[in-house]
Design a protein around this motif. Sequence first.
Motif, PDB file in Angstrom:
ATOM      1  N   ASP A  13       0.840  -1.192   0.000  1.00  0.00           N
ATOM      2  CA  ASP A  13       0.000   0.000   0.000  1.00  0.00           C
ATOM      3  C   ASP A  13       0.878   1.245   0.000  1.00  0.00           C
ATOM      4  OD1 ASP A  13      -2.027   1.847   0.274  1.00  0.00           O
ATOM      5  OD2 ASP A  13      -2.350   1.441   2.404  1.00  0.00           O
ATOM      6  N   ARG A  14       0.649   2.156  -0.938  1.00  0.00           N
ATOM      7  CA  ARG A  14       1.522   3.330  -1.026  1.00  0.00           C
ATOM      8  C   ARG A  14       1.286   4.327   0.105  1.00  0.00           C
ATOM      9  NH1 ARG A  14      -0.599   6.864  -6.137  1.00  0.00           N
ATOM     10  NH2 ARG A  14      -2.698   7.162  -5.382  1.00  0.00           N
ATOM     11  N   ASN A  15       0.234   4.183   0.878  1.00  0.00           N
ATOM     12  CA  ASN A  15      -0.006   5.049   2.030  1.00  0.00           C
ATOM     13  C   ASN A  15       0.480   4.431   3.334  1.00  0.00           C
ATOM     14  OD1 ASN A  15      -1.230   7.193   0.648  1.00  0.00           O
ATOM     15  ND2 ASN A  15      -3.124   6.038   0.504  1.00  0.00           N
ATOM     16  N   ALA A  16       1.151   3.285   3.250  1.00  0.00           N
ATOM     17  CA  ALA A  16       1.673   2.643   4.457  1.00  0.00           C
ATOM     18  C   ALA A  16       2.763   3.517   5.066  1.00  0.00           C
ATOM     19  CB  ALA A  16       2.232   1.269   4.112  1.00  0.00           C
ATOM     20  N   TRP A  17       2.847   3.493   6.383  1.00  0.00           N
ATOM     21  CA  TRP A  17       3.852   4.301   7.091  1.00  0.00           C
ATOM     22  C   TRP A  17       5.109   3.443   7.236  1.00  0.00           C
ATOM     23  CZ3 TRP A  17       3.859   9.349   8.187  1.00  0.00           C
ATOM     24  CH2 TRP A  17       4.845   9.820   9.036  1.00  0.00           C
ATOM     25  N   LEU A  18       5.965   3.460   6.207  1.00  0.00           N
ATOM     26  CA  LEU A  18       7.200   2.694   6.210  1.00  0.00           C
ATOM     27  C   LEU A  18       8.377   3.646   6.319  1.00  0.00           C
ATOM     28  CD1 LEU A  18       6.474   0.140   3.348  1.00  0.00           C
ATOM     29  CD2 LEU A  18       6.233  -0.209   5.792  1.00  0.00           C
ATOM     30  N   THR A  19       9.400   3.223   7.037  1.00  0.00           N
ATOM     31  CA  THR A  19      10.584   4.068   7.181  1.00  0.00           C
ATOM     32  C   THR A  19      11.701   3.529   6.298  1.00  0.00           C
ATOM     33  OG1 THR A  19      11.330   2.760   9.060  1.00  0.00           O
ATOM     34  CG2 THR A  19       9.989   4.702   9.546  1.00  0.00           C
ATOM     35  N   GLY A  20      12.757   4.320   6.172  1.00  0.00           N
ATOM     36  CA  GLY A  20      13.885   3.923   5.343  1.00  0.00           C
ATOM     37  C   GLY A  20      13.748   4.491   3.942  1.00  0.00           C
ATOM     38  N   PHE A  21      14.536   3.979   3.031  1.00  0.00           N
ATOM     39  CA  PHE A  21      14.508   4.466   1.654  1.00  0.00           C
ATOM     40  C   PHE A  21      13.519   3.644   0.845  1.00  0.00           C
ATOM     41  CE2 PHE A  21      18.739   5.688   3.180  1.00  0.00           C
ATOM     42  CZ  PHE A  21      18.652   7.049   2.961  1.00  0.00           C
ATOM     43  N   THR A  22      12.244   3.906   1.091  1.00  0.00           N
ATOM     44  CA  THR A  22      11.177   3.211   0.387  1.00  0.00           C
ATOM     45  C   THR A  22      10.327   4.241  -0.339  1.00  0.00           C
ATOM     46  OG1 THR A  22       9.673   3.357   2.264  1.00  0.00           O
ATOM     47  CG2 THR A  22      11.084   1.411   2.161  1.00  0.00           C
ATOM     48  N   PRO A  23       9.634   3.839  -1.391  1.00  0.00           N
ATOM     49  CA  PRO A  23       8.752   4.785  -2.080  1.00  0.00           C
ATOM     50  C   PRO A  23       7.687   5.372  -1.148  1.00  0.00           C
ATOM     51  CG  PRO A  23       9.093   2.848  -3.436  1.00  0.00           C
ATOM     52  CD  PRO A  23       9.713   2.558  -2.105  1.00  0.00           C
ATOM     53  N   GLN A  24       7.205   4.553  -0.205  1.00  0.00           N
ATOM     54  CA  GLN A  24       6.188   5.048   0.715  1.00  0.00           C
ATOM     55  C   GLN A  24       6.745   6.157   1.607  1.00  0.00           C
ATOM     56  OE1 GLN A  24       6.838   1.847   0.115  1.00  0.00           O
ATOM     57  NE2 GLN A  24       4.933   0.906  -0.516  1.00  0.00           N
ATOM     58  N   ALA A  25       7.978   6.015   2.063  1.00  0.00           N
ATOM     59  CA  ALA A  25       8.592   7.045   2.903  1.00  0.00           C
ATOM     60  C   ALA A  25       8.774   8.336   2.112  1.00  0.00           C
ATOM     61  CB  ALA A  25       9.930   6.553   3.439  1.00  0.00           C
ATOM     62  N   GLU A  26       9.111   8.224   0.841  1.00  0.00           N
ATOM     63  CA  GLU A  26       9.284   9.421   0.018  1.00  0.00           C
ATOM     64  C   GLU A  26       7.953  10.120  -0.248  1.00  0.00           C
ATOM     65  OE1 GLU A  26      12.149  10.842  -0.794  1.00  0.00           O
ATOM     66  OE2 GLU A  26      13.049   9.274   0.435  1.00  0.00           O
ATOM     67  N   ILE A  27       6.898   9.350  -0.392  1.00  0.00           N
ATOM     68  CA  ILE A  27       5.564   9.943  -0.569  1.00  0.00           C
ATOM     69  C   ILE A  27       5.186  10.737   0.675  1.00  0.00           C
ATOM     70  CG2 ILE A  27       3.102   9.399  -0.724  1.00  0.00           C
ATOM     71  CD1 ILE A  27       3.912   7.093  -2.625  1.00  0.00           C
ATOM     72  N   TRP A  28       5.390  10.143   1.868  1.00  0.00           N
ATOM     73  CA  TRP A  28       5.073  10.848   3.114  1.00  0.00           C
ATOM     74  C   TRP A  28       5.973  12.053   3.307  1.00  0.00           C
ATOM     75  CZ3 TRP A  28       0.852  10.871   5.768  1.00  0.00           C
ATOM     76  CH2 TRP A  28      -0.013   9.772   5.668  1.00  0.00           C
ATOM     77  N   ASN A  29       7.237  11.944   2.928  1.00  0.00           N
ATOM     78  CA  ASN A  29       8.163  13.073   3.039  1.00  0.00           C
ATOM     79  C   ASN A  29       7.664  14.247   2.190  1.00  0.00           C
ATOM     80  OD1 ASN A  29      10.443  14.576   3.630  1.00  0.00           O
ATOM     81  ND2 ASN A  29      11.619  13.672   1.967  1.00  0.00           N
ATOM     82  N   GLY A  30       7.217  13.968   0.988  1.00  0.00           N
ATOM     83  CA  GLY A  30       6.685  15.016   0.123  1.00  0.00           C
ATOM     84  C   GLY A  30       5.418  15.638   0.677  1.00  0.00           C
ATOM     85  N   ARG A  31       4.545  14.810   1.220  1.00  0.00           N
ATOM     86  CA  ARG A  31       3.297  15.326   1.795  1.00  0.00           C
ATOM     87  C   ARG A  31       3.577  16.254   2.976  1.00  0.00           C
ATOM     88  NH1 ARG A  31       0.011   9.629   1.843  1.00  0.00           N
ATOM     89  NH2 ARG A  31      -0.462   9.576  -0.388  1.00  0.00           N
TER      90      ARG A  31
END
Length: 60
Positions: A13-31
Amino acid sequence: MTRNSSTETNGQDRNAWLTGFTPQAEIWNGRLAMIGFVAYVLWDLAGASVLRDVLHLLPR
């Protein structure tokens, strides 16, 4: 034909709260960066601009 869901990135899930260098972390960083930018612009428009005062960008 296999079709990827728009809600998945790397099979998760792209809205999952994952840490590290993952696409999900980059999405949250941008938001969060967008929220911070909008908050600063609103703060600046309210008249409490520290950056403008320090750099003397605009006359008062």
